[in-house]
Scaffold this active site. Structure first.
Site, PDB file in Angstrom:
ATOM      1  CG  HIS A  57      -1.456   1.328   1.598  1.00 32.51           C
ATOM      2  ND1 HIS A  57      -2.632   1.773   1.027  1.00 32.51           N
ATOM      3  CD2 HIS A  57      -1.016   2.330   2.415  1.00 32.51           C
ATOM      4  CE1 HIS A  57      -2.897   2.996   1.492  1.00 32.51           C
ATOM      5  NE2 HIS A  57      -1.940   3.348   2.346  1.00 32.51           N
TER       6      HIS A  57
ATOM      7  CG  HIS B 227      23.082  -9.144  18.775  1.00 30.99           C
ATOM      8  ND1 HIS B 227      24.022  -9.486  19.724  1.00 30.99           N
ATOM      9  CD2 HIS B 227      21.901  -9.648  19.225  1.00 30.99           C
ATOM     10  CE1 HIS B 227      23.426 -10.136  20.712  1.00 30.99           C
ATOM     11  NE2 HIS B 227      22.137 -10.251  20.438  1.00 30.99           N
TER      12      HIS B 227
HETATM   13  N1  UDP Z   1      -8.906  -3.101  -4.331  1.00 32.43           N
HETATM   14  C1  UDP Z   1      -9.627  -4.228  -4.705  1.00 32.43           C
HETATM   15  N2  UDP Z   1     -10.411  -4.186  -5.841  1.00 32.43           N
HETATM   16  C2  UDP Z   1     -10.514  -3.052  -6.586  1.00 32.43           C
HETATM   17  C3  UDP Z   1      -9.804  -1.914  -6.196  1.00 32.43           C
HETATM   18  C4  UDP Z   1      -9.015  -1.973  -5.062  1.00 32.43           C
HETATM   19  O1  UDP Z   1      -9.579  -5.252  -4.026  1.00 32.43           O
HETATM   20  O2  UDP Z   1     -11.235  -3.078  -7.590  1.00 32.43           O
HETATM   21  C5  UDP Z   1      -8.055  -3.155  -3.111  1.00 32.43           C
HETATM   22  C6  UDP Z   1      -6.566  -3.168  -3.454  1.00 32.43           C
HETATM   23  O3  UDP Z   1      -5.902  -3.983  -2.506  1.00 32.43           O
HETATM   24  C7  UDP Z   1      -6.175  -1.709  -3.264  1.00 32.43           C
HETATM   25  C8  UDP Z   1      -7.062  -1.310  -2.095  1.00 32.43           C
HETATM   26  O4  UDP Z   1      -8.258  -2.006  -2.307  1.00 32.43           O
HETATM   27  O5  UDP Z   1      -4.795  -1.572  -3.001  1.00 32.43           O
HETATM   28  C9  UDP Z   1      -7.332   0.173  -1.991  1.00 32.43           C
HETATM   29  O6  UDP Z   1      -7.864   0.626  -3.213  1.00 32.43           O
HETATM   30  P1  UDP Z   1      -7.385   1.987  -3.891  1.00 32.43           P
HETATM   31  O7  UDP Z   1      -8.321   2.296  -4.994  1.00 32.43           O
HETATM   32  O8  UDP Z   1      -7.212   3.029  -2.837  1.00 32.43           O
HETATM   33  O9  UDP Z   1      -5.979   1.575  -4.542  1.00 32.43           O
HETATM   34  P2  UDP Z   1      -4.467   1.944  -4.126  1.00 32.43           P
HETATM   35  O10 UDP Z   1      -4.489   3.334  -3.562  1.00 32.43           O
HETATM   36  O11 UDP Z   1      -4.023   0.921  -3.126  1.00 32.43           O
HETATM   37  O12 UDP Z   1      -3.688   1.832  -5.392  1.00 32.43           O
HETATM   38 MG    MG Z   2      -5.660   4.233  -2.066  1.00 32.59          MG
END
Ligand code: UDP
Ligand code: MG
Length: 394
Positions: A210, A359
């Site tokens: 992330h 260590h």
């Molecule tokens: N995600 C998902 N399906 C989608 C879009 C996002 O499972 O269609 C998940 C994915 O793990 C992503 C997280 O939700 O990293 C957060 O989504 P975001 O759109 O904020 O993407 P990011 O900022 O992580 O690129």
């Molecule tokens: Mg995001």
């Protein structure tokens, strides 16, 4: 005042030092001259030079960020603020902090991911391995609540260990997002095959890491993970040994390579970046006091900057890993180690007896104790120096 000095610049910081003997807090201005990497200190209370300008090639400008702890002549100095407008203006952008998280599917590749973080010019300011509950994952990703992927995402985030980090670099937020690549790992493999998500992610949910999308969310997300020190604590504190990747390797940016080698043979069941004060380091090494002639040099190295501590377990979780991990590290003196055990960690990454890379716990019965020392304490070098002194005065 003219801040340009010859070819380089002079940067100013306000630093504090807690004198562990008198309990007095001293405030200094610290000047750093890029031209010859020299440092000068001014005692603010007494209005006089405290340290004449002298070269410190081991200290680099990028180590001087707000909140950093640096060790100078056995004094642990904490950088509180910029000392002048010139420094603030030039260093603030350069020292942007973003929040990064290695997700459960990225953990098996965390050594390679951390290596990419260093080789792309980031510094790691905070690092902690933790285990999220489903409720923690729901809170962390609450802006996505109600979306079709929310349930699967939060279950996945709570399915294994994570590593939370604060990364420092110029334009850190944007640069870390660029290094991550597109959200969907399959898209990433098509569009940006060298990105972290292309290399280590699986699909649209399991995408290895992330990264915060703005400075505001970086601050919020970092507070979420780092404000409460016991958050998501994952140390097992049984059948374990302690490995410390020493400050000189963290400075050199090779900690990721060491972690990668360790993961090939052992499990890492807890991990944290820690900064010791000199008293912390002396207490940690207490059993060597009067036994090893290099005791003071060892204390000095361990307190010279942030290090990465790992709780190491056998891959099957059974048995005591202390002696097998010692074998893996090699004998204490890296120079001798290169001759007798050239394939060990200390032969590959150490320099000498003091800067010997890592260590590792010595005695089988001490693995749990040393892991408790690290993972059950809080080490704010500033507060701890005071606690340590109080303790010794009682
Ligand atoms: N995600 C998902 N399906 C989608 C879009 C996002 O499972 O269609 C998940 C994915 O793990 C992503 C997280 O939700 O990293 C957060 O989504 P975001 O759109 O904020 O993407 P990011 O900022 O992580 O690129
Ligand atoms: Mg995001």
């Amino acid at each position: 005042m003219d801040t340009r000095t010859g070819e380089g610049c002079r940067f100013a910081f306000n630093v504090r030092w807690l004198d562990p003997n008198t309990h007095l807090i001293w405030h200094y201005q610290l000047f750093y001259y890029t031209h010859d990497q020299s440092i000068e200190m001014f005692d603010i209370k007494n209005q006089r030079i405290f340290l004449k300008r002298v070269s410190h090639p081991e200290i680099h400008l990028e180590h001087l960020y707000l909140g950093a702890s640096i060790s100078l002549y056995s004094r642990q100095l904490i950088i509180e603020s910029y000392g002048d407008e010139f420094s603030r203006k030039h260093l603030q952008g350069f020292q942007e902090t973003t929040f990064a998280l290695i997700k459960p599917d990225g953990i098996k590749n965390m050594g390679r991911i951390i290596d990419l973080i260093f080789s792309n010019g980031f510094l790691i300011k905070e690092l902690r391995m933790c285990k999220l509950s489903v409720e923690d994952a729901r809170n962390f990703y609450k802006i996505h609540s109600g979306k079709p992927f929310y349930e699967a995402l939060t279950q996945f985030m709570a399915s294994g260990l994570c590593v939370a980090m604060d990364l420092v670099a110029e334009n850190a937020v944007r640069r870390w997002r660029t290094l991550l690549g597109p959200t969907n790992s399959q898209d990433a493999r098509d569009r940006d095959p060298n990105s972290i998500r292309a290399l280590f992610g699986t699909d649209s949910t399991q995408n290895a890491c992330h990264g915060s999308d703005s400075l505001e969310s970086a601050k919020q997300e970092s507070d979420f993970f780092f404000r409460d020190r016991n958050f998501g604590s994952c140390a097992r504190l049984e059948n374990c040994t302690l490995c410390i990747i020493k400050p000189h390797l963290v400075f050199d940016g090779v900690a990721g390579q060491v972690i990668d080698l360790v993961l090939k043979k052992f499990d890492v069941t807890a991990m944290e970046m820690v900064t010791f004060s000199q008293p912390n380091a002396a207490e940690f090494y207490e059993i060597y006091k009067g036994v090893l002639p290099d005791f003071h040099a060892m204390v000095h190295e361990l307190a010279s900057g942030p290090f990465i501590a790992m709780e190491i377990s056998n891959k099957d979780g059974q048995g005591n890993p202390v002696s097998s991990f010692r074998e893996f590290c090699g004998p204490p003196d890296s120079q001798a180690c290169r001759i007798v055990r050239p394939n060990t960690l200390r032969a590959k990454y150490g320099i000498n007896k003091i800067k010997n890379g890592v260590h590792c716990t010595d005695l089988p019965e001490d693995g749990v104790l040393e892991c408790k020392f690290i993972f059950k304490h809080s080490f704010n070098p500033f507060v701890d120096a005071m606690e340590y002194t109080n303790h010794n005065l009682r």
